[in-house]
Design a protein around this motif. Structure first.
Motif, mmCIF file in Angstrom:
data_model
loop_
_atom_site.group_PDB
_atom_site.id
_atom_site.type_symbol
_atom_site.label_atom_id
_atom_site.label_comp_id
_atom_site.label_asym_id
_atom_site.label_seq_id
_atom_site.Cartn_x
_atom_site.Cartn_y
_atom_site.Cartn_z
ATOM 1 N N LEU A 91 0.839 -1.189 0.000
ATOM 2 C CA LEU A 91 0.000 0.000 0.000
ATOM 3 C C LEU A 91 0.876 1.242 0.000
ATOM 4 C CD1 LEU A 91 -2.677 -0.951 2.666
ATOM 5 C CD2 LEU A 91 -2.798 -1.218 0.195
ATOM 6 N N THR A 94 -1.129 8.078 0.508
ATOM 7 C CA THR A 94 -1.824 8.929 -0.455
ATOM 8 C C THR A 94 -1.061 10.237 -0.585
ATOM 9 O OG1 THR A 94 -3.803 8.001 0.484
ATOM 10 C CG2 THR A 94 -4.095 9.772 -1.089
ATOM 11 N N TRP A 103 -4.226 2.633 -7.842
ATOM 12 C CA TRP A 103 -3.811 1.459 -7.079
ATOM 13 C C TRP A 103 -4.960 0.922 -6.241
ATOM 14 C CZ3 TRP A 103 -4.159 0.991 -1.877
ATOM 15 C CH2 TRP A 103 -4.146 2.146 -1.098
ATOM 16 N N ALA A 104 -5.812 1.838 -5.738
ATOM 17 C CA ALA A 104 -6.941 1.394 -4.916
ATOM 18 C C ALA A 104 -7.934 0.592 -5.762
ATOM 19 C CB ALA A 104 -7.614 2.593 -4.262
ATOM 20 N N SER A 105 -8.201 1.084 -6.973
ATOM 21 C CA SER A 105 -9.112 0.355 -7.859
ATOM 22 C C SER A 105 -8.500 -0.979 -8.266
ATOM 23 C CB SER A 105 -9.402 1.170 -9.126
ATOM 24 O OG SER A 105 -9.932 2.415 -8.791
ATOM 25 N N TYR A 108 -8.776 -3.485 -5.443
ATOM 26 C CA TYR A 108 -10.108 -4.082 -5.356
ATOM 27 C C TYR A 108 -10.237 -5.215 -6.371
ATOM 28 C CZ TYR A 108 -15.059 -4.955 -5.693
ATOM 29 O OH TYR A 108 -16.266 -5.591 -5.728
ATOM 30 N N VAL A 306 -9.875 9.319 -10.526
ATOM 31 C CA VAL A 306 -10.961 10.063 -9.881
ATOM 32 C C VAL A 306 -10.955 11.520 -10.354
ATOM 33 C CG1 VAL A 306 -11.988 10.690 -7.669
ATOM 34 C CG2 VAL A 306 -10.713 8.565 -7.880
ATOM 35 N N PHE A 310 -13.826 14.565 -11.839
ATOM 36 C CA PHE A 310 -14.177 15.693 -10.985
ATOM 37 C C PHE A 310 -13.954 17.040 -11.599
ATOM 38 C CE2 PHE A 310 -14.341 12.579 -7.688
ATOM 39 C CZ PHE A 310 -15.484 13.013 -7.055
ATOM 40 N N LEU B 91 -12.822 -4.361 0.965
ATOM 41 C CA LEU B 91 -12.553 -3.399 -0.097
ATOM 42 C C LEU B 91 -13.832 -3.111 -0.857
ATOM 43 C CD1 LEU B 91 -9.243 -4.800 -1.602
ATOM 44 C CD2 LEU B 91 -9.524 -3.038 0.134
ATOM 45 N N PRO B 93 -15.762 -1.528 -4.321
ATOM 46 C CA PRO B 93 -15.521 -1.175 -5.725
ATOM 47 C C PRO B 93 -15.501 0.344 -5.842
ATOM 48 C CG PRO B 93 -17.751 -2.031 -5.413
ATOM 49 C CD PRO B 93 -17.049 -2.161 -4.091
ATOM 50 N N THR B 94 -14.689 0.858 -6.758
ATOM 51 C CA THR B 94 -14.617 2.306 -6.944
ATOM 52 C C THR B 94 -15.854 2.762 -7.698
ATOM 53 O OG1 THR B 94 -12.268 1.924 -7.218
ATOM 54 C CG2 THR B 94 -13.052 4.145 -7.629
ATOM 55 N N SER B 99 -16.456 11.091 -4.761
ATOM 56 C CA SER B 99 -15.184 11.693 -4.416
ATOM 57 C C SER B 99 -14.188 10.661 -3.874
ATOM 58 C CB SER B 99 -15.419 12.788 -3.398
ATOM 59 O OG SER B 99 -14.237 13.461 -3.144
ATOM 60 N N TRP B 103 -11.407 5.586 1.953
ATOM 61 C CA TRP B 103 -11.148 4.228 2.439
ATOM 62 C C TRP B 103 -9.738 3.777 2.088
ATOM 63 C CZ3 TRP B 103 -9.621 0.192 -0.535
ATOM 64 C CH2 TRP B 103 -9.960 0.190 -1.891
ATOM 65 N N ALA B 104 -9.249 4.224 0.907
ATOM 66 C CA ALA B 104 -7.899 3.824 0.511
ATOM 67 C C ALA B 104 -6.860 4.456 1.442
ATOM 68 C CB ALA B 104 -7.641 4.220 -0.943
ATOM 69 N N SER B 105 -7.053 5.724 1.785
ATOM 70 C CA SER B 105 -6.124 6.383 2.701
ATOM 71 C C SER B 105 -6.207 5.746 4.087
ATOM 72 C CB SER B 105 -6.450 7.874 2.824
ATOM 73 O OG SER B 105 -6.409 8.477 1.565
ATOM 74 N N LEU B 107 -7.116 2.692 4.749
ATOM 75 C CA LEU B 107 -6.513 1.358 4.679
ATOM 76 C C LEU B 107 -4.994 1.443 4.810
ATOM 77 C CD1 LEU B 107 -6.420 -1.675 4.128
ATOM 78 C CD2 LEU B 107 -6.638 -1.178 1.684
ATOM 79 N N TYR B 108 -4.393 2.440 4.150
ATOM 80 C CA TYR B 108 -2.946 2.598 4.284
ATOM 81 C C TYR B 108 -2.565 2.831 5.746
ATOM 82 C CZ TYR B 108 1.746 4.418 4.149
ATOM 83 O OH TYR B 108 3.074 4.595 4.412
#
Lengths: 362, 362
Positions: A91, A94, A103-105, A108, A306, A310, B91, B93-94, B99, B103-105, B107-108
């Motif tokens: 991991l 961020t 990496w997060a996607s 998953y 992402v 946005f 985990l 899904p994205t 936004s 969750w990824a941050s 999780l780290y």
């Protein structure tokens, strides 16, 4: 060989489990055996060597396994097979101001693919590649995982050197730039082909002067993407002269690079960018110069992160087929684990251009 | 009691490990014992019950452990202690257009805290809460993990009901809305206090009519955040009448809600939003109406997600102290595992307002 499913040693440093708590709610192999009226060994055969049993016995045991919801103890199974059935994955912290999220996607999707193959994904944190090497060494030596997936491969990546030297099974998402390509197991997305799509798309929208906003320093994937831009420009008969600029992977850098190009006498009208982060900076620069993004100028990023969703206008970007990358990564890992002597396999996939308002106005 | 560190059963379905590959590179307990000239049991004592050995022997064994880089086999240790020393984490899904990224941050940060406590983080995918319950059941019954961290708690969360009924150890990041607050272990960020900060900040910038853009449907954290806005508005002597609107957590919804408010006779000039996603939609609406964001109107989001950095102007937002949340989560998990009968602990932390151009122009 032993058929332990619950260790007989007492728990240390813990109170005995109360009624209704975890320990008491796990059905054991002995419970299955008792229900069917067979030995624990028979239950073991049913689960591991079903051909040793008569079809009737097998059916009866499996029925009881189902009814009781019995699952072999993972730790016991690891000991027997020497395989923890787990994939190690690093991991990353961020980073503020980077488009990220890929990496997060990918994680998953990897966990979905691993789950399907009855493997766990074990996540370890590491801020740097050196730290990742240390952690890999540590968790591999404790037999916590069978193999690793590494991402964001750099030129002459020290992780690849280390993993190859130790014979630790791994698959990289990203090519082993600077290492022999056919000696390691990898899955990657064809950045050069993606950049060709981006140039073709902008050319179709009438752009002729199309700049490339890339990364400075030595890096294989950046060079690869730039080569795709160059190839497509040549194919269309467009000049590339003075149109490739490079910097760090930050929004502010993208903005500065684009401003520099826009202030020229003959500014470009198209921007093909090595990352969404840089492309988002280029979008800002175009807006600041009062240009109608999507009409006067077109901007394309890479990653479909992402950030691309946005920003306003939305950013046209190259999406990596992460689900497919994850599926191939898991397949290669299983192949590698099954036969350490097998010839290394490689998979190169094509990205998809996701068109938004930064190239085609609403 | 056995002291296995390498199982003596042959590997099945694998070729023997070649020289220099994984299996052969792992130092064993026997190698440590041989080096020091003691029994394997002595090595075991050195690592697990050091007070049973003389200081000299202990020093000699630990020196050899260090020199050889020996690590106890995790699977063997799991079997002995019945603890896999692993935390389960789901985990998601994205979702496009959200936004995300929090969750990824988290999780780290959780993996950092777990690593420090010598625990692994095991990630399992689940698209829905029902799927998460299934997967939790499956991996807990195989003794792959000791405990779980659940996130994004909903009203009357079925996962909390399930975990409590089964006595499966867990800590939730997010309060158990609708369940008794003091019966479960949780860490959360004080959304109401965050919203008060947001209102105070906008009031300081001269805003009086400050709207709340929230979530529809039943949800505890949304109600909590709205109550903070209401409390702060009252404290400043501002009216809240007709200023709270609600919708789904999407950019397009944020845009629509803000447009509706801006088209009124007496439009608000401040927007306090339940999420960055909704706030980004509100930003778009303000820009479309030709308002100078940061000057004419002020917009505040919640989460300080990737999106908040990417939009232009940058979005003022409430940042959750994720590192602290992760550290407390891990501490609570360890407390819960050590003593299943201990009184449940709760931690409520304050978010921090990160000011950007959506409230204070450059």
């Amino acid at each position: 060989m032993s058929f332990t499913d619950q260790p007989s040693v007492p728990q240390r440093g813990r109170k005995p489990a109360a009624e209704g708590t975890s320990a008491s709610s796990r059905p054991t192999m002995a419970m299955v055996a008792a229900r069917v009226g067979v030995s624990k060994q028979t239950v073991h055969y049913a689960l591991n060597s079903p051909d040793r049993l008569s079809p009737t016995t097998l059916r009866r045991v499996l029925k009881a396994v189902d009814e009781l919801g019995y699952r072999p103890n993972q730790a016991a199974r690891s000991l027997r097979t020497q395989s923890p059935r787990a994939v190690g994955f690093r991991l990353l912290p961020t980073t503020e101001g980077q488009s990220g999220g890929v990496w997060a996607s990918f994680l998953y999707e990897l966990s979905v693919a691993a789950h399907r193959a009855d493997h766990a994904v074990y996540c370890h944190p590491a801020a740097t590649d050196e730290e990742e090497i240390q952690v890999i060494q540590e968790i591999f030596s404790t037999n916590t995982v069978d193999c690793f997936v590494i991402t964001f491969t750099q030129d002459h990546d020290p992780r690849i050197t280390f993993l190859r030297e130790r014979g630790i099974p791994f698959v990289s998402f990203g090519r082993p730039w600077g290492h022999p390509m056919s000696d390691t197991w990898w899955v990657d997305v064809d950045g050069a082909a993606g950049m060709e799509q981006a140039v073709d798309h902008l050319a179709e929208r009438g752009h002729r002067r199309i700049a490339y906003l890339g990364l400075d320093g030595r890096n294989g994937f950046g060079d690869d993407r730039e080569s795709g831009w160059r190839r497509a420009m040549r194919a269309h008969g467009f000049s590339t002269r003075d149109l490739a600029v490079r910097g760090s992977d930050e929004i502010s850098t993208g903005r500065e690079l684009a401003v520099r190009l826009l202030d020229r006498k003959q500014p470009p009208t198209g921007f093909v960018c090595v990352s969404d982060t840089i492309a988002i900076g280029a979008l800002q620069a175009c807006r600041e110069r009062g240009l109608a993004v999507g009409r006067d100028v077109g901007v394309v990023g890479f990653d479909d992160s992402v950030g691309a969703h946005f920003v306003d206008p939305g950013l046209t970007s190259l999406a990596q087929p992460l689900e497919l990358v994850a599926r191939h990564t898991m397949r290669l890992l299983l192949d590698r684990l099954k036969d350490p002597d097998a010839k290394a396999e490689q998979v190169l996939l094509r990205p998809t251009l996701v068109v938004r308002e930064s190239t085609v106005p609403r």
